[in-house]
Design a protein around this motif. Structure first.
Motif, PDB file in Angstrom:
ATOM      1  N   GLN A   1      11.187  66.627  43.367  1.00 17.41           N
ATOM      2  CA  GLN A   1      11.900  65.419  43.784  1.00 17.41           C
ATOM      3  C   GLN A   1      13.341  65.728  44.194  1.00 17.41           C
ATOM      4  OE1 GLN A   1      11.436  62.669  40.558  1.00 17.41           O
ATOM      5  NE2 GLN A   1       9.207  62.657  40.730  1.00 17.41           N
ATOM      6  N   ILE A   2      13.832  66.900  43.814  1.00 20.62           N
ATOM      7  CA  ILE A   2      15.179  67.350  44.173  1.00 20.62           C
ATOM      8  C   ILE A   2      15.039  68.402  45.266  1.00 20.62           C
ATOM      9  CG2 ILE A   2      17.285  68.438  43.306  1.00 20.62           C
ATOM     10  CD1 ILE A   2      16.358  67.529  40.479  1.00 20.62           C
ATOM     11  N   GLN A   3      15.930  68.357  46.258  1.00 22.03           N
ATOM     12  CA  GLN A   3      15.870  69.344  47.334  1.00 22.03           C
ATOM     13  C   GLN A   3      17.159  70.157  47.395  1.00 22.03           C
ATOM     14  OE1 GLN A   3      14.683  67.951  51.146  1.00 22.03           O
ATOM     15  NE2 GLN A   3      12.668  67.298  50.438  1.00 22.03           N
ATOM     16  N   ILE A   4      16.990  71.452  47.699  1.00 16.54           N
ATOM     17  CA  ILE A   4      18.112  72.372  47.899  1.00 16.54           C
ATOM     18  C   ILE A   4      17.910  73.021  49.256  1.00 16.54           C
ATOM     19  CG2 ILE A   4      19.182  74.537  47.180  1.00 16.54           C
ATOM     20  CD1 ILE A   4      18.717  73.857  44.363  1.00 16.54           C
ATOM     21  N   GLY A   5      18.843  72.818  50.151  1.00 14.55           N
ATOM     22  CA  GLY A   5      18.752  73.427  51.476  1.00 14.55           C
ATOM     23  C   GLY A   5      17.493  73.048  52.223  1.00 14.55           C
ATOM     24  N   GLY A   6      16.980  71.853  52.000  1.00 13.56           N
ATOM     25  CA  GLY A   6      15.779  71.403  52.689  1.00 13.56           C
ATOM     26  C   GLY A   6      14.481  71.802  52.019  1.00 13.56           C
ATOM     27  N   PHE A   7      14.564  72.553  50.925  1.00 15.74           N
ATOM     28  CA  PHE A   7      13.367  72.976  50.197  1.00 15.74           C
ATOM     29  C   PHE A   7      13.289  72.247  48.868  1.00 15.74           C
ATOM     30  CE2 PHE A   7      14.409  76.614  52.884  1.00 15.74           C
ATOM     31  CZ  PHE A   7      13.186  76.807  53.514  1.00 15.74           C
ATOM     32  N   LYS A   8      12.096  71.931  48.449  1.00 23.35           N
ATOM     33  CA  LYS A   8      11.908  71.284  47.153  1.00 23.35           C
ATOM     34  C   LYS A   8      12.273  72.258  46.042  1.00 23.35           C
ATOM     35  CE  LYS A   8       8.355  68.249  48.913  1.00 23.35           C
ATOM     36  NZ  LYS A   8       6.959  67.825  48.846  1.00 23.35           N
ATOM     37  N   LEU A   9      12.931  71.743  45.007  1.00 22.83           N
ATOM     38  CA  LEU A   9      13.453  72.593  43.933  1.00 22.83           C
ATOM     39  C   LEU A   9      12.348  73.345  43.194  1.00 22.83           C
ATOM     40  CD1 LEU A   9      16.014  73.529  42.541  1.00 22.83           C
ATOM     41  CD2 LEU A   9      15.817  71.592  40.994  1.00 22.83           C
ATOM     42  N   GLY A  10      11.198  72.727  42.971  1.00 17.07           N
ATOM     43  CA  GLY A  10      10.085  73.417  42.310  1.00 17.07           C
ATOM     44  C   GLY A  10       9.599  74.601  43.125  1.00 17.07           C
ATOM     45  N   PHE A  11       9.497  74.417  44.431  1.00 22.07           N
ATOM     46  CA  PHE A  11       9.110  75.513  45.326  1.00 22.07           C
ATOM     47  C   PHE A  11      10.162  76.608  45.306  1.00 22.07           C
ATOM     48  CE2 PHE A  11       9.527  77.467  49.531  1.00 22.07           C
ATOM     49  CZ  PHE A  11       8.271  78.042  49.664  1.00 22.07           C
ATOM     50  N   TRP A  12      11.434  76.205  45.324  1.00 18.63           N
ATOM     51  CA  TRP A  12      12.532  77.176  45.335  1.00 18.63           C
ATOM     52  C   TRP A  12      12.490  78.035  44.083  1.00 18.63           C
ATOM     53  CZ3 TRP A  12      16.803  78.303  42.332  1.00 18.63           C
ATOM     54  CH2 TRP A  12      17.720  79.176  42.910  1.00 18.63           C
ATOM     55  N   PHE A  13      12.292  77.410  42.909  1.00 14.90           N
ATOM     56  CA  PHE A  13      12.212  78.185  41.670  1.00 14.90           C
ATOM     57  C   PHE A  13      11.023  79.124  41.688  1.00 14.90           C
ATOM     58  CE2 PHE A  13      15.275  75.508  39.349  1.00 14.90           C
ATOM     59  CZ  PHE A  13      15.955  76.514  38.677  1.00 14.90           C
ATOM     60  N   ALA A  14       9.904  78.673  42.200  1.00 13.18           N
ATOM     61  CA  ALA A  14       8.712  79.524  42.239  1.00 13.18           C
ATOM     62  C   ALA A  14       8.915  80.713  43.167  1.00 13.18           C
ATOM     63  CB  ALA A  14       7.501  78.704  42.682  1.00 13.18           C
ATOM     64  N   GLN A  15       9.649  80.531  44.263  1.00 11.81           N
ATOM     65  CA  GLN A  15       9.803  81.589  45.254  1.00 11.81           C
ATOM     66  C   GLN A  15      11.069  82.434  45.073  1.00 11.81           C
ATOM     67  OE1 GLN A  15       7.294  82.213  47.364  1.00 11.81           O
ATOM     68  NE2 GLN A  15       6.295  80.598  46.214  1.00 11.81           N
ATOM     69  N   GLN A  16      12.181  81.810  44.711  1.00 10.65           N
ATOM     70  CA  GLN A  16      13.451  82.527  44.664  1.00 10.65           C
ATOM     71  C   GLN A  16      14.144  82.442  43.305  1.00 10.65           C
ATOM     72  OE1 GLN A  16      14.645  84.356  47.236  1.00 10.65           O
ATOM     73  NE2 GLN A  16      12.814  83.844  48.370  1.00 10.65           N
ATOM     74  N   GLY A  17      14.118  81.279  42.708  1.00 11.87           N
ATOM     75  CA  GLY A  17      14.910  81.019  41.508  1.00 11.87           C
ATOM     76  C   GLY A  17      14.616  81.957  40.358  1.00 11.87           C
ATOM     77  N   SER A  18      13.352  82.220  40.106  1.00 13.03           N
ATOM     78  CA  SER A  18      13.023  83.104  38.989  1.00 13.03           C
ATOM     79  C   SER A  18      13.500  84.530  39.245  1.00 13.03           C
ATOM     80  CB  SER A  18      11.523  83.081  38.705  1.00 13.03           C
ATOM     81  OG  SER A  18      10.793  83.541  39.812  1.00 13.03           O
ATOM     82  N   ILE A  19      13.527  84.939  40.502  1.00 14.68           N
ATOM     83  CA  ILE A  19      14.037  86.272  40.834  1.00 14.68           C
ATOM     84  C   ILE A  19      15.538  86.337  40.582  1.00 14.68           C
ATOM     85  CG2 ILE A  19      14.381  87.947  42.698  1.00 14.68           C
ATOM     86  CD1 ILE A  19      11.751  86.812  43.916  1.00 14.68           C
ATOM     87  N   TYR A  20      16.269  85.300  41.016  1.00  8.94           N
ATOM     88  CA  TYR A  20      17.712  85.259  40.769  1.00  8.94           C
ATOM     89  C   TYR A  20      18.015  85.253  39.279  1.00  8.94           C
ATOM     90  CZ  TYR A  20      18.430  84.129  45.713  1.00  8.94           C
ATOM     91  OH  TYR A  20      18.466  84.156  47.071  1.00  8.94           O
ATOM     92  N   VAL A  21      17.269  84.459  38.531  1.00  8.97           N
ATOM     93  CA  VAL A  21      17.478  84.411  37.083  1.00  8.97           C
ATOM     94  C   VAL A  21      17.187  85.773  36.466  1.00  8.97           C
ATOM     95  CG1 VAL A  21      16.615  83.407  34.922  1.00  8.97           C
ATOM     96  CG2 VAL A  21      17.072  81.941  36.887  1.00  8.97           C
ATOM     97  N   PHE A  22      16.148  86.460  36.912  1.00  7.15           N
ATOM     98  CA  PHE A  22      15.832  87.781  36.395  1.00  7.15           C
ATOM     99  C   PHE A  22      16.975  88.762  36.659  1.00  7.15           C
ATOM    100  CE2 PHE A  22      13.669  91.971  36.796  1.00  7.15           C
ATOM    101  CZ  PHE A  22      13.289  92.090  35.470  1.00  7.15           C
ATOM    102  N   VAL A  23      17.538  88.749  37.847  1.00  5.29           N
ATOM    103  CA  VAL A  23      18.646  89.652  38.175  1.00  5.29           C
ATOM    104  C   VAL A  23      19.861  89.331  37.301  1.00  5.29           C
ATOM    105  CG1 VAL A  23      20.265  90.334  39.988  1.00  5.29           C
ATOM    106  CG2 VAL A  23      17.833  90.142  40.506  1.00  5.29           C
ATOM    107  N   ILE A  24      20.155  88.051  37.119  1.00  9.45           N
ATOM    108  CA  ILE A  24      21.270  87.661  36.251  1.00  9.45           C
ATOM    109  C   ILE A  24      21.014  88.127  34.819  1.00  9.45           C
ATOM    110  CG2 ILE A  24      22.412  85.660  35.198  1.00  9.45           C
ATOM    111  CD1 ILE A  24      21.989  84.248  37.958  1.00  9.45           C
TER     112      ILE A  24
END
Length: 86
Positions: free
Chosen positions: A43-66
């Protein structure tokens, strides 16, 4: 048990505790945000992408690097605490 062995055992117990905490955070972000709470986050969008999709594709990778950088910092402190730093 010698003092050196006690120190090494305490060091590894603390190290494993850090690993469990950090990997639990990563699991919660990657599995929770990317799969379990996907519909709610979509229901939340970041840069035109749904936040759930973003976490599945990019967010978990960023969190892992952090979390890698957090682990390095924690281990440097742990090494100094137990006298294993160089």
């Amino acid at each position: 048990m010698s003092e050196k062995q006690k120190k090494a055992t305490a060091y590894w117990k603390e190290n494993v505790r850090y690993l469990i905490i950090l990997l639990s955070i990563w699991f919660a972000v990657s599995y929770g945000a990317g799969i379990l709470f996907k519909e709610t986050l979509d229901q939340i969008q970041i840069g035109g992408f749904k936040l759930g999709f973003w976490f599945a594709q990019q967010g978990s990778i960023y969190v892992f690097v952090i979390l890698i950088f957090v682990y390095v910092r924690l281990m440097n402190k742990l090494d100094k605490k137990y006298g294993y730093n160089e």
